[in-house]
Design a protein around this motif. Sequence first.
Motif, short mmCIF file in Angstrom:
data_model
loop_
_atom_site.label_atom_id
_atom_site.label_comp_id
_atom_site.label_asym_id
_atom_site.label_seq_id
_atom_site.Cartn_x
_atom_site.Cartn_y
_atom_site.Cartn_z
N TYR A 290 31.68 -69.92 -73.49
CA TYR A 290 32.81 -69.08 -73.86
C TYR A 290 33.49 -69.55 -75.15
CZ TYR A 290 37.31 -66.69 -73.59
OH TYR A 290 38.41 -65.92 -73.87
N ASP A 291 33.37 -70.81 -75.49
CA ASP A 291 34.08 -71.40 -76.63
C ASP A 291 33.78 -70.65 -77.94
OD1 ASP A 291 35.64 -73.49 -77.90
OD2 ASP A 291 33.73 -74.17 -78.73
N LYS A 292 34.85 -70.19 -78.62
CA LYS A 292 34.74 -69.54 -79.94
C LYS A 292 33.71 -68.41 -79.93
CE LYS A 292 36.03 -73.82 -82.29
NZ LYS A 292 35.60 -74.89 -83.22
N VAL A 293 33.73 -67.61 -78.88
CA VAL A 293 32.73 -66.57 -78.71
C VAL A 293 32.88 -65.46 -79.75
CG1 VAL A 293 34.08 -65.25 -77.03
CG2 VAL A 293 31.59 -65.13 -76.99
N MET A 294 34.09 -65.27 -80.27
CA MET A 294 34.33 -64.26 -81.30
C MET A 294 34.83 -64.97 -82.56
SD MET A 294 36.94 -60.96 -81.26
CE MET A 294 36.18 -60.25 -79.79
N PHE A 295 34.51 -64.40 -83.74
CA PHE A 295 35.01 -65.00 -84.98
C PHE A 295 36.46 -64.60 -85.15
CE2 PHE A 295 35.66 -65.42 -89.55
CZ PHE A 295 35.10 -66.66 -89.79
N ASP A 296 37.33 -65.41 -84.56
CA ASP A 296 38.77 -65.17 -84.56
C ASP A 296 39.45 -66.51 -84.37
OD1 ASP A 296 41.47 -64.66 -83.23
OD2 ASP A 296 40.88 -62.60 -83.73
N PRO A 297 40.39 -66.88 -85.25
CA PRO A 297 40.97 -68.23 -85.20
C PRO A 297 41.81 -68.52 -83.95
CG PRO A 297 42.15 -66.87 -86.79
CD PRO A 297 40.94 -66.09 -86.37
N PHE A 298 42.22 -67.48 -83.21
CA PHE A 298 43.12 -67.70 -82.09
C PHE A 298 42.56 -67.30 -80.73
CE2 PHE A 298 45.93 -67.27 -85.79
CZ PHE A 298 46.64 -68.46 -85.69
N ILE A 299 41.28 -66.91 -80.68
CA ILE A 299 40.74 -66.47 -79.40
C ILE A 299 40.74 -67.59 -78.36
CG2 ILE A 299 38.33 -66.90 -80.07
CD1 ILE A 299 37.59 -64.44 -78.32
N ASN A 300 40.51 -68.83 -78.81
CA ASN A 300 40.50 -69.95 -77.85
C ASN A 300 41.88 -70.27 -77.32
OD1 ASN A 300 37.77 -70.16 -78.24
ND2 ASN A 300 37.79 -72.38 -78.52
N TYR A 301 42.93 -69.77 -78.01
CA TYR A 301 44.30 -70.05 -77.57
C TYR A 301 44.86 -68.90 -76.73
CZ TYR A 301 43.85 -73.58 -81.20
OH TYR A 301 43.41 -74.64 -81.96
N PHE A 302 44.08 -67.84 -76.57
CA PHE A 302 44.54 -66.74 -75.74
C PHE A 302 44.69 -67.24 -74.32
CE2 PHE A 302 43.76 -62.61 -73.49
CZ PHE A 302 44.89 -61.97 -73.97
N PRO A 303 45.84 -67.01 -73.67
CA PRO A 303 46.12 -67.63 -72.37
C PRO A 303 45.19 -67.21 -71.25
CG PRO A 303 47.80 -65.98 -72.94
CD PRO A 303 46.98 -66.21 -74.16
N THR A 304 44.55 -66.05 -71.38
CA THR A 304 43.63 -65.58 -70.34
C THR A 304 42.20 -65.67 -70.82
OG1 THR A 304 45.31 -64.01 -69.54
CG2 THR A 304 43.04 -63.65 -68.82
N LYS A 305 41.33 -66.30 -70.02
CA LYS A 305 39.92 -66.37 -70.39
C LYS A 305 39.29 -65.00 -70.20
CE LYS A 305 35.66 -68.95 -69.53
NZ LYS A 305 35.02 -70.05 -68.75
N LEU A 306 38.70 -64.48 -71.25
CA LEU A 306 38.10 -63.15 -71.20
C LEU A 306 36.80 -63.18 -70.40
CD1 LEU A 306 38.63 -62.17 -74.95
CD2 LEU A 306 40.12 -61.69 -73.00
N LYS A 307 36.59 -62.16 -69.59
CA LYS A 307 35.43 -62.13 -68.70
C LYS A 307 34.24 -61.45 -69.37
CE LYS A 307 38.19 -62.05 -64.45
NZ LYS A 307 38.49 -61.31 -63.21
N LYS A 308 33.09 -62.02 -69.11
CA LYS A 308 31.85 -61.44 -69.62
C LYS A 308 31.62 -60.06 -69.00
CE LYS A 308 28.38 -64.25 -69.80
NZ LYS A 308 27.21 -65.09 -69.43
N GLY A 309 31.30 -59.08 -69.87
CA GLY A 309 30.98 -57.75 -69.38
C GLY A 309 32.18 -56.84 -69.15
N MET A 310 33.39 -57.35 -69.27
CA MET A 310 34.58 -56.52 -69.06
C MET A 310 35.04 -55.93 -70.39
SD MET A 310 38.24 -57.45 -67.26
CE MET A 310 37.55 -57.33 -65.61
N ARG A 311 35.44 -54.68 -70.35
CA ARG A 311 35.92 -54.02 -71.56
C ARG A 311 37.40 -54.27 -71.71
NH1 ARG A 311 37.92 -48.80 -72.98
NH2 ARG A 311 37.18 -48.05 -75.01
N TYR A 312 37.79 -54.73 -72.90
CA TYR A 312 39.19 -55.01 -73.21
C TYR A 312 39.69 -54.05 -74.28
CZ TYR A 312 38.71 -59.32 -70.55
OH TYR A 312 38.49 -60.23 -69.53
N GLU A 313 41.00 -53.84 -74.30
CA GLU A 313 41.62 -52.98 -75.30
C GLU A 313 42.94 -53.58 -75.71
OE1 GLU A 313 42.20 -49.26 -73.32
OE2 GLU A 313 43.88 -49.99 -72.11
N GLY A 314 43.48 -53.11 -76.83
CA GLY A 314 44.78 -53.62 -77.24
C GLY A 314 45.19 -53.18 -78.62
N TYR A 315 46.24 -53.84 -79.11
CA TYR A 315 46.83 -53.53 -80.42
C TYR A 315 47.15 -54.85 -81.13
CZ TYR A 315 47.78 -49.53 -77.39
OH TYR A 315 47.66 -48.52 -76.46
#
Length: 445
Positions: free
Chosen positions: A387-412
Amino acid sequence: MKKVLLTSSVVTLLLTTGNLHPTAYALENSVVSVDTTQSMPIQAVEGEEMDQHVVNLFTDITGHWAESSILNAIERGIVSGYPDGLFHPDNQVTRAEFLKLTAGSLGTEVDSSSKSGLWYDVYVKSAKLNGLYSESDFPANDWSKPMSRLEMVHVAVRAIDQAASTDKEFMYIAVKHGLISGIGNGRLDPEGTTTRAQALNVLERVQQIHSGQTLKVDAMALANAEHALNATTDYWGHVIRTTNLPKNEKNYPYILEEYPNEMYEMKPYQTIDTTSTQLSKTDLAYNSKPTLDLWKKTTESYYDHILNVDYRTINEDWANETFSYANQSARKWLADLRRYVEYVKSNKITITGSLIAEPSMVMRSNTFGEYFIRVKFEFTLKTFDKYDKVMFDPFINYFPTKLKKGMRYEGYADIPLSTNRNDYDLKIDGSTSLFNFGSIVRPSK
């Protein structure tokens, strides 16, 4: 519709590692055996027996809402599956891919004799000659970009020999003739991307109309399309609403129907000190549509790369193209992107997603001299080993919720734009993140 017949070959949709955007699924001219363990090739069976054979081959279409449309397209030789033995009905379709699918569905032949140019040039040429495509349809003219529902509607409406002069009219005609239905409660979702299943379903409806059938019409979608046709719109043809407004409506010059109040009421990035309304009164860049169009394209193109990676096809071109949309003063960024390419390969990362940047929601940090554009996004982390640094984004590892494999996420999120030049050709700033201060990221509803 006037048809221009050239020379052609069989049309199929396959996964390839051609000279496209490395995460795009390209269209080629030959059939690939999908599952060599099966005793009968698809071409050897017909009718109901073939339908069941195909369902057995592509287990991910069983029970899918577009199963019958997919089976019909496979029987007609318009589309095929992927080398992994699946059909992937919910994968996004690019502009180029849709034009090729349309050519196959309508029986429009193309000149495949030319060996120069990109693989899709012949389909773009054919679509132009046959009146299916106008250069004003896709302002960015990026054929590897996922096709929006509105762009698909432009082609589909012309394919049933109808004409329109505005986006709203194209959408109304498409709904009125039953080419498309709404996305829940009649929502038109013109900016939404097009999936393989949706594309084949629409093309099947085009064929049904050509055969003289009258299609069922989504009454709620038609009402929304009629409302949009007569409503006040902004520069981009988006409907402006005047009811159920967000609490902070005064921060924006107008409110659009297609975005929920949550997107407007999201807390701005921490350094923003100037609202969209304030910019609309005095700011030259904010009041220049060409400038906002450029910022929108840059933001969406950058994240089209970030949110669509595939360890099987990614290469250094992906890094170079992604960096072309970034502030060029940050040369270390390019090196980081190249390292990420290798990490994607070793960690077997696959991500699919899309992002829409809204030009009316541009804000500014006068203190730090940066503009920000608010975006709406969705993505799925489909595969990865770590899961570590799975996306090229400087803050994804600091996101408080671990994103689940295969789940669709949305946001702003608010995306910062800056440049090392003294002009308005702004690029993505190095601090950009979908997971930064104030961003909303959650599982899709």
